[in-house]
Enzyme design. Structure first.
Site, PDB file in Angstrom:
ATOM      1  N   ASP A  99       0.853  -1.186   0.000  1.00 29.69           N
ATOM      2  CA  ASP A  99       0.000   0.000   0.000  1.00 29.69           C
ATOM      3  C   ASP A  99       0.888   1.234   0.000  1.00 29.69           C
ATOM      4  O   ASP A  99       1.872   1.305   0.743  1.00 29.69           O
ATOM      5  CB  ASP A  99      -0.887   0.007   1.250  1.00 29.69           C
ATOM      6  CG  ASP A  99      -2.320   0.383   0.941  1.00 29.69           C
ATOM      7  OD1 ASP A  99      -2.518   1.337   0.169  1.00 29.69           O
ATOM      8  OD2 ASP A  99      -3.240  -0.270   1.459  1.00 29.69           O
ATOM      9  N   ASP A 208      -3.190   4.711  -2.446  1.00 34.58           N
ATOM     10  CA  ASP A 208      -4.331   5.214  -1.686  1.00 34.58           C
ATOM     11  C   ASP A 208      -4.763   6.590  -2.189  1.00 34.58           C
ATOM     12  O   ASP A 208      -3.924   7.485  -2.350  1.00 34.58           O
ATOM     13  CB  ASP A 208      -3.931   5.282  -0.206  1.00 34.58           C
ATOM     14  CG  ASP A 208      -5.090   5.577   0.711  1.00 34.58           C
ATOM     15  OD1 ASP A 208      -5.978   4.722   0.822  1.00 34.58           O
ATOM     16  OD2 ASP A 208      -5.090   6.661   1.331  1.00 34.58           O
ATOM     17  N   GLU A 267      -6.364   3.707  -6.209  1.00 32.16           N
ATOM     18  CA  GLU A 267      -7.658   3.891  -5.541  1.00 32.16           C
ATOM     19  C   GLU A 267      -8.143   5.294  -5.870  1.00 32.16           C
ATOM     20  O   GLU A 267      -7.463   6.283  -5.576  1.00 32.16           O
ATOM     21  CB  GLU A 267      -7.524   3.727  -4.031  1.00 32.16           C
ATOM     22  CG  GLU A 267      -8.881   3.831  -3.331  1.00 32.16           C
ATOM     23  CD  GLU A 267      -8.785   4.186  -1.857  1.00 32.16           C
ATOM     24  OE1 GLU A 267      -9.662   3.755  -1.098  1.00 32.16           O
ATOM     25  OE2 GLU A 267      -7.854   4.914  -1.466  1.00 32.16           O
ATOM     26  N   HIS A 340     -10.794  -3.334   3.256  1.00 31.65           N
ATOM     27  CA  HIS A 340     -10.659  -2.865   4.638  1.00 31.65           C
ATOM     28  C   HIS A 340     -11.526  -1.654   4.943  1.00 31.65           C
ATOM     29  O   HIS A 340     -11.711  -1.316   6.119  1.00 31.65           O
ATOM     30  CB  HIS A 340      -9.191  -2.541   4.929  1.00 31.65           C
ATOM     31  CG  HIS A 340      -8.686  -1.391   4.120  1.00 31.65           C
ATOM     32  ND1 HIS A 340      -8.466  -1.473   2.760  1.00 31.65           N
ATOM     33  CD2 HIS A 340      -8.371  -0.114   4.469  1.00 31.65           C
ATOM     34  CE1 HIS A 340      -8.027  -0.312   2.321  1.00 31.65           C
ATOM     35  NE2 HIS A 340      -7.970   0.537   3.327  1.00 31.65           N
ATOM     36  N   ASP A 341     -12.040  -0.991   3.920  1.00 29.01           N
ATOM     37  CA  ASP A 341     -12.874   0.199   4.104  1.00 29.01           C
ATOM     38  C   ASP A 341     -14.361  -0.075   3.861  1.00 29.01           C
ATOM     39  O   ASP A 341     -15.179   0.851   3.990  1.00 29.01           O
ATOM     40  CB  ASP A 341     -12.432   1.305   3.144  1.00 29.01           C
ATOM     41  CG  ASP A 341     -11.176   2.019   3.611  1.00 29.01           C
ATOM     42  OD1 ASP A 341     -10.893   1.992   4.820  1.00 29.01           O
ATOM     43  OD2 ASP A 341     -10.472   2.603   2.767  1.00 29.01           O
TER      44      ASP A 341
END
Length: 570
Positions: A99, A208, A267, A340-341
């Site tokens: 990430d 991200d 993302e 995860h979100d």
């Protein structure tokens, strides 16, 4: 595609380390825990592991606030353990994607510490600093912020610094100041760090909120919303004027000419199909694929993610099919239900009633993995893990939910609606520990887990599924194997079928003389379907219910509640 990229037939598995497996009994997942379960990943058959942040961090946002890009947080282990993990994965033919969080850092990162030292600091311009609206008024008071931009985590997106009398921008938590990508030194520092990780053996990056790095430099007010002091200024900080320039520069400085297989995933909240085509067009050299958010916003109202309005499955189907069609000739899709979100897919898009849980988990897997794009499996998804049974606001740990509840209390908002939204779409749903076995802590830790284990671990766990014919895990493993074996899964054309039916999800994939039919009944009631004589003779590649005929005969078929099938006609 005449020469499809390697990732078109690949499947990615996301690990959120804090909740995956704990090797030292402190209740927090770590690299040692991942190393203990590498064979689980190999048995599933995935090609890539995406590792959520393990860098040094104060953990204000569970690692998405990085204070040192070149080291591992002791909470998760050591650089040597990461090297061991890279070697273990590579030995099993699995790539590792890290990430990358570079829209912002932690406020404890040395860059920001130096930037905040004073207006004359050499790194002052590494972050976004601005004066208040009215220098003649009292600084730091509500309403004096440079503009009306709101933070994703509630309140203003600006934090006042008393020492300098200026504000710094933080689109997320106040401890996550935004980097100033207009500064060439910032960009080169980021690229240098990326090259360092690739040299160490990492195979790529999931980036991200990467479409936030180019912002409108006017920093003007966003259109006001009645009753709101701070508003979502998305149109002013997302997909900004230099975003394509920055991503192309990143690709050129970091990846161009480098040997081996690499993967870049952007993302990009709010990205449109038109923008996604540009971002993922191989000729432009920006990113390989994007994460879009359209389908995971279907059950949310217009005011915020907490405004839960229930699922419109027809709208969900139409959204994903629209993305399939839009990126058919150019660009590439990332396929995901949860991460995860996001809350657990079975609870959100399927049916987590124990009577239908297994079949709906298989149906969702079948629908997603049959599409054109690269599928992602979030840890525990391969087991059909469900949302946590939250009882009160105190059960939530995530900073986003905690801040939202604080605002609800301060402003006297609807508490019942807020609790419903938090339980339905809160991020803690995805972050409960992976359920390895039926023991009290689900085999996750020998200590007290940082988040409680879902009580259904007594019957929903890896031990009860791995190697057990007909389990959710084995269904995922079969789907991954089919993508590896049949090119039609990867690069076949996509055509939706029965697109106006709210219960039947069906589509056809076509490659040369092969046709693939994916069909799922997304309801509890049986459904009879007339497929037509054109499918007679098709082989059943995979079905969620045992005992079905291996070859389709002319006439209709009946799908049980939440049953799914995949047929291949040569």
């Amino acid at each position: 595609m005449s020469d499809p990229a390697w990732f078109t037939s690949a499947v990615v598995y996301q690990i959120y380390p804090r909740s995956f497996a704990d090797s030292n009994g402190d209740g927090i997942g770590d690299l040692g825990g991942i190393l203990e379960h590498v064979d689980h990943l190999a048995e599933l058959g995935v090609d890539v592991v995406w590792l959520s942040p393990i860098y040094r961090s104060p953990q204000a946002d569970n690692g998405y606030d990085i204070s040192d890009y070149f080291d591992i947080d002791p909470l998760f282990g050591t650089l040597e353990q990461l090297d061991e993990l890279i070697a273990a994965l590579h030995a099993r033919g699995i790539e590792l994607v890290m990430d990358l969080v570079v829209n912002h850092t932690s406020d404890e990162h040395p860059w920001f510490v130096e930037s905040a030292a004073g207006k004359d600091s050499p790194k002052r311009d590494w972050y976004v600093w601005r004066d208040g609206r009215d220098p003649s008024s009292a600084p730091g008071e509500p309403g004096q912020e440079p503009n009306n931009w709101g933070s994703f985590f509630s309140g203003s997106a600006w934090q006042f610094d008393e020492a300098s009398g200026q504000y710094y921008l933080h689109l997320f938590d106040r401890k996550q100041p935004d980097l100033n990508w207009e500064n060439e030194d910032v960009r080169e520092a980021v690229y240098s760090m990326m090259r360092w990780w690739l040299d160490r053996g990492v195979d790529g990056f999931r980036m991200d909120v990467i479409n936030f790095i180019s912002k409108e430099q006017s920093f003007a007010d966003a259109p006001p919303v009645p009753g709101e002091r701070y508003v979502n200024a998305f149109q002013l900080f997302a997909n900004g004027p230099r975003i394509h320039e920055f991503l192309a520069e990143m690709h050129e400085r970091v990846f161009a000419g480098r040997e081996g297989k690499h993967l870049t995933v952007g993302e990009m909240p709010g990205v449109t199909t038109e923008e996604a085509i540009l971002y993922t067009d191989p000729a432009r050299g920006e990113v390989d694929m994007v994460f879009q958010f359209e389908h995971v916003s279907i059950d949310q109202g217009p005011t915020s993610k907490w405004d839960w309005i229930g699922l419109d499955r027809l709208a969900l189907k139409r959204s994903l099919h629209r993305w399939q069609t839009a990126l058919a000739q150019q660009g590439w899709n990332s396929l995901y239900w949860d991460n995860h979100d996001q809350p657990r897919a079975v609870s959100r898009f399927g049916d987590d009633d124990p009577a239908y849980w297994e079949q709906s988990a298989k149906a969702l897997a079948t629908i997603l993995h049959g599409m054109r794009g690269t599928p992602y499996v979030y840890q525990g998804e391969e087991l059909g893990m469900t949302n946590y049974p939250f009882r009160s606001a105190d059960d939530h740990r995530d900073v986003e939910a905690v801040n939202h509840w604080k605002r609800v209390l301060e402003e006297g908002l609807d508490q019942e609606a807020a609790l419903t939204g938090m339980s339905k779409v809160g991020r803690d749903n995805a972050r409960t520990p992976v359920q390895w076995d039926a023991s009290p802590q689900a085999g996750f830790t020998t200590g007290e887990p940082w988040l409680p284990v879902n009580p259904n671990r007594s019957w929903l766990n890896a031990v009860s599924q791995v190697g057990k014919p007909g389990s959710v895990f084995e269904h995922y493993r079969a789907l991954i194997a089919l993508r590896h074996e049949h090119p039609v899964f990867a690069t076949g054309d996509f055509t939706g079928v029965m697109e106006n039916d709210p219960e039947i999800w069906a589509y056809v994939r076509t490659l040369d003389r092969q046709r693939l039919l994916v069909v799922a009944n997304c309801s509890r009631a049986p459904r009879e379907l007339e497929l037509g004589d054109g499918w007679a003779g098709a082989r059943l590649l995979l079905g969620s219910v045992e005992g079905r005929a291996d070859v389709l005969r002319p006439g209709s078929i009946t799908l049980a509640g939440w049953e799914s099938r995949v047929y291949l006609l040569d």
